[in-house]
Design a protein around this motif. Sequence first.
Motif, PDB file in Angstrom:
ATOM      1  N   MET A 186     -15.335  19.390  19.825  1.00 19.46           N
ATOM      2  CA  MET A 186     -14.326  19.871  19.054  1.00 19.46           C
ATOM      3  C   MET A 186     -13.397  17.995  18.798  1.00 19.46           C
ATOM      4  SD  MET A 186     -10.615  21.105  17.724  1.00 19.46           S
ATOM      5  CE  MET A 186     -11.020  23.050  18.327  1.00 19.46           C
ATOM      6  N   LEU A 187     -13.209  17.267  17.881  1.00 23.91           N
ATOM      7  CA  LEU A 187     -12.618  15.738  18.065  1.00 23.91           C
ATOM      8  C   LEU A 187     -11.430  16.031  18.263  1.00 23.91           C
ATOM      9  CD1 LEU A 187     -13.825  14.792  14.273  1.00 23.91           C
ATOM     10  CD2 LEU A 187     -14.985  14.043  16.387  1.00 23.91           C
ATOM     11  N   ASP A 188     -10.857  14.811  19.555  1.00 18.56           N
ATOM     12  CA  ASP A 188      -9.593  15.069  19.793  1.00 18.56           C
ATOM     13  C   ASP A 188      -9.082  14.192  19.105  1.00 18.56           C
ATOM     14  OD1 ASP A 188      -7.777  13.800  22.820  1.00 18.56           O
ATOM     15  OD2 ASP A 188      -8.354  15.485  22.528  1.00 18.56           O
ATOM     16  N   PHE A 189      -7.450  15.325  18.774  1.00 14.16           N
ATOM     17  CA  PHE A 189      -6.155  15.048  18.503  1.00 14.16           C
ATOM     18  C   PHE A 189      -6.144  13.929  18.796  1.00 14.16           C
ATOM     19  CE2 PHE A 189      -1.959  15.090  18.036  1.00 14.16           C
ATOM     20  CZ  PHE A 189      -1.917  15.156  16.190  1.00 14.16           C
ATOM     21  N   HIS A 190      -5.676  13.593  19.946  1.00 13.54           N
ATOM     22  CA  HIS A 190      -4.439  12.511  20.917  1.00 13.54           C
ATOM     23  C   HIS A 190      -5.434  11.567  20.407  1.00 13.54           C
ATOM     24  CE1 HIS A 190      -0.983  15.875  21.594  1.00 13.54           C
ATOM     25  NE2 HIS A 190      -2.268  16.039  21.952  1.00 13.54           N
ATOM     26  N   LYS A 191      -7.082  11.475  20.936  1.00 11.53           N
ATOM     27  CA  LYS A 191      -7.808  10.506  20.870  1.00 11.53           C
ATOM     28  C   LYS A 191      -7.180   9.462  19.112  1.00 11.53           C
ATOM     29  CE  LYS A 191     -11.334  11.230  24.128  1.00 11.53           C
ATOM     30  NZ  LYS A 191     -12.591  10.791  24.195  1.00 11.53           N
ATOM     31  N   TYR A 192      -7.781  10.174  18.330  1.00  7.49           N
ATOM     32  CA  TYR A 192      -7.629   9.263  16.765  1.00  7.49           C
ATOM     33  C   TYR A 192      -5.917   9.102  16.278  1.00  7.49           C
ATOM     34  CZ  TYR A 192     -12.556  10.875  15.048  1.00  7.49           C
ATOM     35  OH  TYR A 192     -13.331  10.839  15.265  1.00  7.49           O
ATOM     36  N   LEU A 193      -5.293  10.017  17.287  1.00  6.90           N
ATOM     37  CA  LEU A 193      -3.879   9.656  16.659  1.00  6.90           C
ATOM     38  C   LEU A 193      -3.474   7.956  17.739  1.00  6.90           C
ATOM     39  CD1 LEU A 193      -0.959  10.795  16.008  1.00  6.90           C
ATOM     40  CD2 LEU A 193      -0.504  11.267  18.283  1.00  6.90           C
ATOM     41  N   MET A 194      -3.915   8.118  18.505  1.00  3.94           N
ATOM     42  CA  MET A 194      -3.519   6.665  19.296  1.00  3.94           C
ATOM     43  C   MET A 194      -4.592   5.854  18.679  1.00  3.94           C
ATOM     44  SD  MET A 194      -1.317   7.473  21.421  1.00  3.94           S
ATOM     45  CE  MET A 194      -1.137   6.057  22.128  1.00  3.94           C
ATOM     46  N   ARG A 195      -5.565   5.572  18.154  1.00  4.55           N
ATOM     47  CA  ARG A 195      -6.764   4.880  17.527  1.00  4.55           C
ATOM     48  C   ARG A 195      -5.992   4.875  16.032  1.00  4.55           C
ATOM     49  NH1 ARG A 195     -13.134   5.124  17.275  1.00  4.55           N
ATOM     50  NH2 ARG A 195     -13.454   3.171  16.211  1.00  4.55           N
ATOM     51  N   HIS A 196      -6.091   5.847  15.124  1.00  6.92           N
ATOM     52  CA  HIS A 196      -5.227   5.922  13.910  1.00  6.92           C
ATOM     53  C   HIS A 196      -4.271   5.346  13.496  1.00  6.92           C
ATOM     54  CE1 HIS A 196     -10.148   5.563  13.137  1.00  6.92           C
ATOM     55  NE2 HIS A 196     -10.084   6.406  14.276  1.00  6.92           N
ATOM     56  N   GLY A 197      -3.269   6.522  14.331  1.00  9.52           N
ATOM     57  CA  GLY A 197      -2.235   6.386  13.556  1.00  9.52           C
ATOM     58  C   GLY A 197      -1.821   8.315  13.089  1.00  9.52           C
ATOM     59  N   GLU A 198      -0.934   8.277  12.856  1.00 11.63           N
ATOM     60  CA  GLU A 198      -0.341   9.803  12.124  1.00 11.63           C
ATOM     61  C   GLU A 198      -0.697   9.790  10.978  1.00 11.63           C
ATOM     62  OE1 GLU A 198       3.368  13.124  12.042  1.00 11.63           O
ATOM     63  OE2 GLU A 198       3.858  11.133  14.174  1.00 11.63           O
ATOM     64  N   SER A 199      -0.167   8.961   9.901  1.00 14.93           N
ATOM     65  CA  SER A 199      -0.271   8.936   8.613  1.00 14.93           C
ATOM     66  C   SER A 199      -1.717   9.247   8.439  1.00 14.93           C
ATOM     67  CB  SER A 199      -0.121   7.576   7.927  1.00 14.93           C
ATOM     68  OG  SER A 199       0.037   6.422   8.718  1.00 14.93           O
ATOM     69  N   TRP A 200      -2.814   8.202   9.238  1.00 10.92           N
ATOM     70  CA  TRP A 200      -3.957   8.819   8.488  1.00 10.92           C
ATOM     71  C   TRP A 200      -4.770  10.013   8.916  1.00 10.92           C
ATOM     72  CZ3 TRP A 200      -8.774   9.802  11.529  1.00 10.92           C
ATOM     73  CH2 TRP A 200      -9.368   9.338  11.054  1.00 10.92           C
ATOM     74  N   ILE A 201      -4.003  10.506   9.911  1.00 13.84           N
ATOM     75  CA  ILE A 201      -4.676  12.175  10.137  1.00 13.84           C
ATOM     76  C   ILE A 201      -3.848  12.630   9.763  1.00 13.84           C
ATOM     77  CG2 ILE A 201      -4.129  13.936  12.048  1.00 13.84           C
ATOM     78  CD1 ILE A 201      -4.918  11.772  14.238  1.00 13.84           C
ATOM     79  N   GLN A 202      -2.801  12.377   9.150  1.00 15.51           N
ATOM     80  CA  GLN A 202      -2.365  13.216   7.833  1.00 15.51           C
ATOM     81  C   GLN A 202      -3.240  13.510   6.805  1.00 15.51           C
ATOM     82  OE1 GLN A 202       1.893  13.273   7.723  1.00 15.51           O
ATOM     83  NE2 GLN A 202       2.168  14.812   6.032  1.00 15.51           N
ATOM     84  N   ASP A 203      -3.305  12.013   6.749  1.00 10.63           N
ATOM     85  CA  ASP A 203      -3.900  11.949   5.583  1.00 10.63           C
ATOM     86  C   ASP A 203      -5.259  12.681   5.035  1.00 10.63           C
ATOM     87  OD1 ASP A 203      -4.779  11.173   2.258  1.00 10.63           O
ATOM     88  OD2 ASP A 203      -5.641   9.794   3.508  1.00 10.63           O
ATOM     89  N   ILE A 204      -5.961  12.696   5.841  1.00  8.42           N
ATOM     90  CA  ILE A 204      -7.430  13.552   6.955  1.00  8.42           C
ATOM     91  C   ILE A 204      -7.188  15.091   6.197  1.00  8.42           C
ATOM     92  CG2 ILE A 204      -9.823  13.587   7.585  1.00  8.42           C
ATOM     93  CD1 ILE A 204      -9.425  10.935   6.552  1.00  8.42           C
ATOM     94  N   VAL A 205      -6.272  15.323   7.473  1.00 12.22           N
ATOM     95  CA  VAL A 205      -5.674  16.588   7.147  1.00 12.22           C
ATOM     96  C   VAL A 205      -5.268  17.585   5.845  1.00 12.22           C
ATOM     97  CG1 VAL A 205      -4.294  19.276   8.256  1.00 12.22           C
ATOM     98  CG2 VAL A 205      -5.383  17.083   9.988  1.00 12.22           C
TER      99      VAL A 205
END
Length: 56
Positions: free
Chosen positions: A1-20
């Motif tokens: 599974m893709l790691d949430f914390h790695k993506y959060l640190m790399r792209h930021g919360e707004s990027w993750i929220q948009d994808i989700v």
Amino acid sequence: MLDFHKYLMRHGESWIQDIVEKIERNEGIRHNSPVSLETRWNSVMQDNRMQTRMAA
């Protein structure tokens, strides 16, 4: 599974929220009560097909 914390640190919360939100919209996922972004991320990323889509 893709790691949430790695993506959060790399792209930021707004990027993750948009994808989700886009994945949830495409899959017809709705929440009746507030759910954390990490929980939502883990939910949509459980399916290996989502990992393949994200890697492309």
